[in-house]
Design an enzyme around this catalytic site. Sequence first.
Site, PDB file in Angstrom:
ATOM      1  N   ASN A  38       9.010  26.589 -32.707  1.00  0.00           N
ATOM      2  CA  ASN A  38      10.018  26.055 -31.785  1.00  0.00           C
ATOM      3  C   ASN A  38      11.296  25.569 -32.466  1.00  0.00           C
ATOM      4  O   ASN A  38      12.370  25.616 -31.859  1.00  0.00           O
ATOM      5  CB  ASN A  38       9.375  24.900 -31.003  1.00  0.00           C
ATOM      6  CG  ASN A  38      10.388  24.040 -30.301  1.00  0.00           C
ATOM      7  OD1 ASN A  38      10.999  24.463 -29.324  1.00  0.00           O
ATOM      8  ND2 ASN A  38      10.603  22.829 -30.820  1.00  0.00           N
TER       9      ASN A  38
ATOM     10  N   TYR B 232      24.044  32.260 -33.259  1.00  0.00           N
ATOM     11  CA  TYR B 232      22.812  31.818 -32.582  1.00  0.00           C
ATOM     12  C   TYR B 232      22.224  32.981 -31.778  1.00  0.00           C
ATOM     13  O   TYR B 232      21.019  33.253 -31.851  1.00  0.00           O
ATOM     14  CB  TYR B 232      23.161  30.635 -31.671  1.00  0.00           C
ATOM     15  CG  TYR B 232      22.020  30.085 -30.856  1.00  0.00           C
ATOM     16  CD1 TYR B 232      21.083  29.237 -31.421  1.00  0.00           C
ATOM     17  CD2 TYR B 232      21.888  30.402 -29.501  1.00  0.00           C
ATOM     18  CE1 TYR B 232      20.034  28.717 -30.664  1.00  0.00           C
ATOM     19  CE2 TYR B 232      20.857  29.893 -28.740  1.00  0.00           C
ATOM     20  CZ  TYR B 232      19.932  29.046 -29.321  1.00  0.00           C
ATOM     21  OH  TYR B 232      18.904  28.535 -28.566  1.00  0.00           O
TER      22      TYR B 232
HETATM   23  P1  NAI Z   1      16.528  20.071 -29.979  1.00  0.00           P
HETATM   24  O1  NAI Z   1      17.709  20.079 -30.892  1.00  0.00           O
HETATM   25  O2  NAI Z   1      16.504  19.030 -28.914  1.00  0.00           O
HETATM   26  O3  NAI Z   1      15.194  20.008 -30.832  1.00  0.00           O
HETATM   27  C1  NAI Z   1      15.014  20.849 -31.955  1.00  0.00           C
HETATM   28  C2  NAI Z   1      14.067  20.200 -32.926  1.00  0.00           C
HETATM   29  O4  NAI Z   1      13.991  21.056 -34.076  1.00  0.00           O
HETATM   30  C3  NAI Z   1      14.581  18.835 -33.416  1.00  0.00           C
HETATM   31  O5  NAI Z   1      13.537  17.883 -33.351  1.00  0.00           O
HETATM   32  C4  NAI Z   1      15.016  19.101 -34.845  1.00  0.00           C
HETATM   33  O6  NAI Z   1      14.868  17.996 -35.706  1.00  0.00           O
HETATM   34  C5  NAI Z   1      14.076  20.250 -35.240  1.00  0.00           C
HETATM   35  N1  NAI Z   1      14.606  21.012 -36.367  1.00  0.00           N
HETATM   36  C6  NAI Z   1      15.867  21.482 -36.551  1.00  0.00           C
HETATM   37  N2  NAI Z   1      15.973  22.077 -37.751  1.00  0.00           N
HETATM   38  C7  NAI Z   1      14.754  21.992 -38.339  1.00  0.00           C
HETATM   39  C8  NAI Z   1      14.226  22.432 -39.581  1.00  0.00           C
HETATM   40  N3  NAI Z   1      14.986  23.063 -40.501  1.00  0.00           N
HETATM   41  N4  NAI Z   1      12.921  22.178 -39.845  1.00  0.00           N
HETATM   42  C9  NAI Z   1      12.147  21.541 -38.949  1.00  0.00           C
HETATM   43  N5  NAI Z   1      12.589  21.078 -37.760  1.00  0.00           N
HETATM   44  C10 NAI Z   1      13.878  21.313 -37.464  1.00  0.00           C
HETATM   45  O7  NAI Z   1      16.455  21.524 -29.338  1.00  0.00           O
HETATM   46  P2  NAI Z   1      15.650  22.126 -28.086  1.00  0.00           P
HETATM   47  O8  NAI Z   1      16.620  22.361 -27.012  1.00  0.00           O
HETATM   48  O9  NAI Z   1      14.423  21.367 -27.820  1.00  0.00           O
HETATM   49  O10 NAI Z   1      15.319  23.560 -28.703  1.00  0.00           O
HETATM   50  C11 NAI Z   1      14.024  23.982 -29.060  1.00  0.00           C
HETATM   51  C12 NAI Z   1      14.052  25.492 -29.157  1.00  0.00           C
HETATM   52  O11 NAI Z   1      14.435  26.033 -27.896  1.00  0.00           O
HETATM   53  C13 NAI Z   1      15.078  26.028 -30.163  1.00  0.00           C
HETATM   54  O12 NAI Z   1      14.536  27.143 -30.835  1.00  0.00           O
HETATM   55  C14 NAI Z   1      16.249  26.443 -29.284  1.00  0.00           C
HETATM   56  O13 NAI Z   1      17.040  27.425 -29.895  1.00  0.00           O
HETATM   57  C15 NAI Z   1      15.515  26.948 -28.063  1.00  0.00           C
HETATM   58  N6  NAI Z   1      16.297  27.019 -26.837  1.00  0.00           N
HETATM   59  C16 NAI Z   1      16.786  25.896 -26.239  1.00  0.00           C
HETATM   60  C17 NAI Z   1      17.525  26.002 -25.077  1.00  0.00           C
HETATM   61  C18 NAI Z   1      18.068  24.805 -24.365  1.00  0.00           C
HETATM   62  O14 NAI Z   1      18.811  24.978 -23.391  1.00  0.00           O
HETATM   63  N7  NAI Z   1      17.761  23.588 -24.782  1.00  0.00           N
HETATM   64  C19 NAI Z   1      17.788  27.315 -24.453  1.00  0.00           C
HETATM   65  C20 NAI Z   1      17.212  28.417 -25.158  1.00  0.00           C
HETATM   66  C21 NAI Z   1      16.487  28.265 -26.310  1.00  0.00           C
END
Ligand code: NAI
Length: 276
Positions: free
Chosen positions: A100, A167
Amino acid sequence: MPINKLETKNKTTNEKKVVLITGAAQGIGFATVKKFLKEGWAVAATDIKKKELDERVKALTAEGYDITGYVLDVTKYNQDKKVVDQIVKKYGRIDALFNNAGIVGHRPTILNFDPKLIHQAEEVNLWAGLYLAQLVGRVFVEKKIKGSIVNVSSLAASFVDWSPFGYGISKAAVDGFTRAAAFHLGKYGIRVNSVAPGYTKTEMAIKYDYSNPKLRKAAESKTLLNRWIEPSEIANAVYFLSSDEASAITGAKLPVDAGYTTTKESNLKSIYDEDN
Ligand code: NAI
């Protein structure tokens, strides 16, 4: 928000299935942690953010849930290996991987991108997940576990809008990764799928899109349900794909986008200004 406790919470460690979740400290990752715990699984929750992860794990442990936190930067391959080994040592198994962790990264146009920065999103969103799939895939094969891997694709994998193009490239590549891994691992009974969230109210989206009234409205008006998605709605889909309920599903991408991609593909809303 407290999560409902089920009797499955009392399963002993070796009866439980174990899921490894990356990016588990907030957003979709944390919602998925709660969903798996509620369903009676043990959760190995990993994130680069130590403080947030520690707080979440402490609170859920105090509620009696079987969760262990591991600080992990998924792009540090030696850390990935160490953490997978630690999880196997503690639980004796891994049944599911949720790849994720994700970042938006560099936000330029084709005309002004920096070649040194354009790989940022790929490093986290694609290559780190691919390596974890290798590590966990080897555990599945070695222990003869018919495990599941769920990746995170995106709207941005299918078309270009205001999302950064680096992205989008990384997420389109995640679709290729999902198909290839499903192809290579199918003969072991291992399933690999992805969820493709629409605009979901997480810290990431609030920072980039939700906090901008124009983008917030634009995003919801492009969906059939005329709304944003809750992180728990993505978590439900991830859980479904990881569970035995999805035993015949592999190589698939499940959109959880309130109908956003349907309107994009049919383009109905932009051609006809009608309610239905
Ligand atoms: P978020 O930014 O709220 O959470 C992402 C988490 O990943 C954070 O806890 C962060 O610390 C962690 N993270 C970032 N880089 C890291 C690394 N190098 N190693 C370990 N952990 C790391 O983002 P969200 O929205 O929860 O996104 C989760 C997934 O869903 C991502 O892959 C994002 O691309 C995808 N996504 C999100 C959308 C949205 O609208 N929120 C839409 C489509 C996809």
